[in-house]
Structures are given as C-alpha cells and as structure tokens.
Motif scaffolding. Structure first.
Motif, mmCIF file in Angstrom:
data_model
loop_
_atom_site.group_PDB
_atom_site.id
_atom_site.type_symbol
_atom_site.label_atom_id
_atom_site.label_comp_id
_atom_site.label_asym_id
_atom_site.label_seq_id
_atom_site.Cartn_x
_atom_site.Cartn_y
_atom_site.Cartn_z
ATOM 1 N N MET A 1 0.838 -1.187 0.000
ATOM 2 C CA MET A 1 0.000 0.000 0.000
ATOM 3 C C MET A 1 0.875 1.238 0.000
ATOM 4 O O MET A 1 1.837 1.319 0.746
ATOM 5 N N THR B 1 -3.005 5.628 -0.208
ATOM 6 C CA THR B 1 -4.009 4.627 0.168
ATOM 7 C C THR B 1 -4.129 4.523 1.681
ATOM 8 O O THR B 1 -5.234 4.455 2.221
ATOM 9 N N LEU B 2 -2.994 4.520 2.385
ATOM 10 C CA LEU B 2 -3.020 4.461 3.842
ATOM 11 C C LEU B 2 -3.705 5.678 4.433
ATOM 12 O O LEU B 2 -4.472 5.568 5.389
ATOM 13 N N LYS C 1 -5.994 7.585 2.960
ATOM 14 C CA LYS C 1 -7.427 7.489 2.659
ATOM 15 C C LYS C 1 -8.103 6.502 3.601
ATOM 16 O O LYS C 1 -9.197 6.765 4.108
ATOM 17 N N ASN C 2 -7.464 5.361 3.856
ATOM 18 C CA ASN C 2 -8.016 4.379 4.791
ATOM 19 C C ASN C 2 -8.126 4.966 6.195
ATOM 20 O O ASN C 2 -9.119 4.741 6.889
ATOM 21 N N ALA C 3 -7.118 5.706 6.609
ATOM 22 C CA ALA C 3 -7.138 6.332 7.936
ATOM 23 C C ALA C 3 -8.271 7.345 8.028
ATOM 24 O O ALA C 3 -8.956 7.424 9.057
ATOM 25 N N ASP D 1 -11.109 7.311 6.325
ATOM 26 C CA ASP D 1 -12.371 6.568 6.363
ATOM 27 C C ASP D 1 -12.609 5.929 7.729
ATOM 28 O O ASP D 1 -13.733 5.939 8.237
ATOM 29 N N ILE D 2 -11.566 5.408 8.346
ATOM 30 C CA ILE D 2 -11.692 4.833 9.684
ATOM 31 C C ILE D 2 -12.003 5.940 10.695
ATOM 32 O O ILE D 2 -12.830 5.756 11.594
ATOM 33 N N ARG E 1 -15.969 6.165 3.036
ATOM 34 C CA ARG E 1 -16.216 4.950 2.246
ATOM 35 C C ARG E 1 -16.742 3.784 3.068
ATOM 36 O O ARG E 1 -17.280 2.829 2.527
ATOM 37 N N LEU E 2 -16.580 3.841 4.393
ATOM 38 C CA LEU E 2 -17.028 2.746 5.262
ATOM 39 C C LEU E 2 -18.441 3.026 5.759
ATOM 40 O O LEU E 2 -18.705 3.127 6.953
#
Length: 138
Positions: free
Chosen positions: A1, A5-6, A8-10, A12-13, A124-125
């Motif tokens: 990753m 990407t990391l 964006k994931n953070a 969303d979380i 996103r989640l």
C-alpha cells in the motif's frame, strides 16, 4: 500500500469512528431517555415554537434516536445530520441563550461534531458507499 491509500483508509476509519461514537453518545445520553420516558419528558421539554409538548418531543426523538441510527449505519448521513444540527441550534440559541460557553459546552461540541460529519460525509465505510447515484451523497 502506498501513502495515499493508507491516508485514505485512515480518513475513512476516522469518519467511521466519529459517526458511530457521536451517534451512540447522542442516542444514549439524550435520545433513549426521551423515548423510554416519553410521558415524564412531556412535562420537562421546552416548547419554544409553541407547537405543543408532544410534537416538540416527537421531533426531538426523531433527531436524537432515528437520525443517529442512520448516521451510525452510514445511511443518508448528511441528511440525518440536519435535524440534529437544528435541534442543537434551537437548544443553544433559542431555549438556553443565557448559557455561557462553559454551561453549553456539551451542546456546542455536539454541534461541531455533527456539522463536521455533515460537511465531510460518511466516508467509504458506510452503507451509502455501497449504492450508486444520489444516495451516495446524501
């Protein structure tokens, strides 16, 4: 990753945590007590717009029970934030204008949180992310 990407994931979380924790807090502290003690709450609720205690309480329950459930689930998040924002503004500006910032800090903090969720969206989640079209952006 990669870092993008990391990041964006953070985000969303973080939005997921903010949505669920704020919704649960509002539901548990304000919504459920109103719903479960409806009759007792009728004599306690302020009626600033003279709509009647029952209608005022029903609207408050909608904003503090139904809307947080939708927000936590990630459905119609922005739309569900609006009644909460309105109830908080009415409480802080119309019902309790005499409160200092310290006395109203809980309300102001909730207003900041739900306005942030309104502006940022669910991330996103969320169940909205599973749908295409207009539902995704509500």
């Amino acid at each position: 990753m990669n870092n993008s990407t990391l990041e964006k994931n953070a985000q969303d979380i973080g939005l997921l945590f903010l949505r669920i924790s704020a919704a649960a807090f509002l539901l548990i502290v304000h919504g459920l007590p109103k719903l479960l003690n409806f009759q007792a709450q009728l004599s306690l609720i302020e009626d600033p717009f003279h709509m009647g205690a029952s209608l005022t309480l029903i609207l408050a329950i909608f904003a503090e029970v139904v809307c947080p459930i939708f927000i936590a689930a990630g459905l119609f998040v922005r739309l569900s934030c609006l009644p909460i924002i309105v109830v908080l503004l009415v409480a802080l500006v119309v019902v309790h204008p005499q409160w200092s910032l310290e006395e109203g800090q809980f309300g102001w903090l909730l207003l900041i949180i739900f306005t942030t969720v309104f502006m940022a969206g669910p991330g996103r989640l969320a169940l909205n992310a599973r749908f295409s079209g207009a539902v995704r952006y509500v």
